[in-house]
Design an enzyme around this catalytic site. Structure first.
Site, PDB file in Angstrom:
ATOM      1  N   TYR A 112      -7.192  -3.788  -6.282  1.00 56.43           N
ATOM      2  CA  TYR A 112      -6.118  -3.289  -5.437  1.00 56.43           C
ATOM      3  C   TYR A 112      -5.873  -4.281  -4.301  1.00 56.43           C
ATOM      4  CZ  TYR A 112      -7.373   1.087  -7.808  1.00 56.43           C
ATOM      5  OH  TYR A 112      -7.671   2.051  -8.741  1.00 56.43           O
ATOM      6  N   GLY A 126       3.197  11.425  -8.422  1.00 57.84           N
ATOM      7  CA  GLY A 126       4.194  11.984  -7.522  1.00 57.84           C
ATOM      8  C   GLY A 126       5.186  12.911  -8.175  1.00 57.84           C
ATOM      9  N   PHE A 127       5.286  12.880  -9.491  1.00 59.43           N
ATOM     10  CA  PHE A 127       6.331  13.650 -10.167  1.00 59.43           C
ATOM     11  C   PHE A 127       6.131  15.150 -10.022  1.00 59.43           C
ATOM     12  CE2 PHE A 127       8.525  15.508 -13.831  1.00 59.43           C
ATOM     13  CZ  PHE A 127       9.784  14.958 -13.667  1.00 59.43           C
ATOM     14  N   LEU A 162      -1.273  14.306  -9.499  1.00 58.94           N
ATOM     15  CA  LEU A 162       0.077  14.819  -9.239  1.00 58.94           C
ATOM     16  C   LEU A 162       1.111  14.062 -10.061  1.00 58.94           C
ATOM     17  CD1 LEU A 162      -0.209  15.313  -5.372  1.00 58.94           C
ATOM     18  CD2 LEU A 162      -0.451  17.029  -7.182  1.00 58.94           C
TER      19      LEU A 162
END
Length: 327
Positions: free
Chosen positions: A57, A207-208, A204
């Site tokens: 990351y 984000g959806f 999640l």
């Protein structure tokens, strides 16, 4: 915040952790450093003790951020990080050679400003390195006091068994949510058999499932979701029915869709600890509030019946990334 133990490992974590990737990588421009540190420390104030990062990351940027943010209370939290990509770059392919694992461990320790990694995951299974060598290397790092627990990410049944035979696997991290339930087929039964905890990422649906993403939503050019088939405009339109079902149930209980999605995950097994990510303080507080949402057997049955009638459209990864999953 409630706590959970990941399988038979004895590793105790908050029931909901914080996935930190999106603060630095993957979902558009990196969050302002000061704001990111504020969010991480607020998460701890609200009871989060489980923080997830990886060499890849950034590479390295997210570990540096987390190391600085958690320094004041390092002894009160669990830090998970990952190895497994060449030079820490997903674009360069896999590399889980023992020498690389050791080098990544040393670099991660420095970036995280700590003397031990609580949970060290193989980010993706490397078919060119026998799993026994990978697990053996992490076992040695545990014996040397540099790592506490071994984990795998997106690994398949055979790899999990082979790794666990050499060094007990504390946790598997893979995607699991109301719109990606494949782990229920073979992975969850295996984890229960072996006493391995499960850490769902993207709980999640990237984000959806929050209801905030519509068919016409546009993402930043650097946002990973631009290449995900499930986030193509037609797929998002087709999948709105799932969000509507969640929204109706959430409204009936006076909570949010995100809280229903997370509460559903928590209700599946007592050794599951999801790690939703966010860059916004109000979303952080909303997500953590899911630990206080109780779903009855009737609620869970209603969700199950609703899901049975919904076919989620679109693959969760493009083909070149899916190739690294489930080995």
């Amino acid at each position: 915040m409630q706590t959970r133990t990941l399988g038979n490992s004895g590793l105790e974590v908050s029931a909901i952790g914080l996935g930190c990737m999106g603060l630095s990588f993957g979902y558009g421009p990196a969050t302002d450093k000061g704001q990111a540190i504020t969010l991480i420390r607020r998460a701890h104030e609200l009871g989060v003790t489980f923080f997830d990062t990886a060499e890849a990351y950034g590479p390295g940027d997210n570990e540096l951020l987390l190391g600085e943010a958690l320094t004041p209370f390092r002894d009160k939290v669990v830090i998970a990080t990952k190895f497994g990509f060449k030079h820490g770059k997903t674009s360069e392919g896999l590399d889980s050679r023992p020498a690389t694992i050791r080098a990544v461990a040393e670099a991660s320790l420095r970036r995280l400003n700590t003397d031990v990694i609580d949970l060290f995951y193989q980010h993706r299974v490397d078919p060119d390195v026998p799993m026994e060598e990978v697990a053996g290397t992490v076992r040695d790092l545990i014996q040397e006091g540099k790592v506490r627990h071994f984990g795998l990410s997106e690994a398949g049944v055979d790899s999990i068994r082979r790794a666990h035979a050499v060094q007990p696997v504390a946790a598997l991290q893979s995607e699991y949510s109301l719109w990606w339930r494949e782990p229920e087929q073979t992975i969850l039964p295996l984890l229960e058999e072996l006493g391995i905890g499960f850490v769902p990422f993207s709980p999640l649906g990237k984000g959806f499932l929050t209801g905030a993403i519509k068919a016409d939503t546009r993402f930043d050019d650097s946002d990973f979701r631009n290449i995900v088939p499930r986030f193509a405009e037609a797929a998002r339109q087709a999948n709105q029915h799932l969000v509507e079902v969640l929204g109706d149930l959430a409204a009936s209980k006076g909570v949010t869709s995100a809280q229903i999605a997370l509460a559903w995950l928590l209700a599946q097994k007592p050794w599951i600890a999801p790690i939703p990510g966010t860059t916004k303080l109000h979303r952080l507080e909303e997500n953590l509030g899911a630990a206080r949402v109780s779903l009855s057997a009737t609620d869970l049955g209603d969700i199950q019946r609703a899901l049975a009638g919904i076919k989620v459209e679109g693959d969760r990864y493009p083909s070149h990334l899916q190739h690294n999953v489930g080995r």
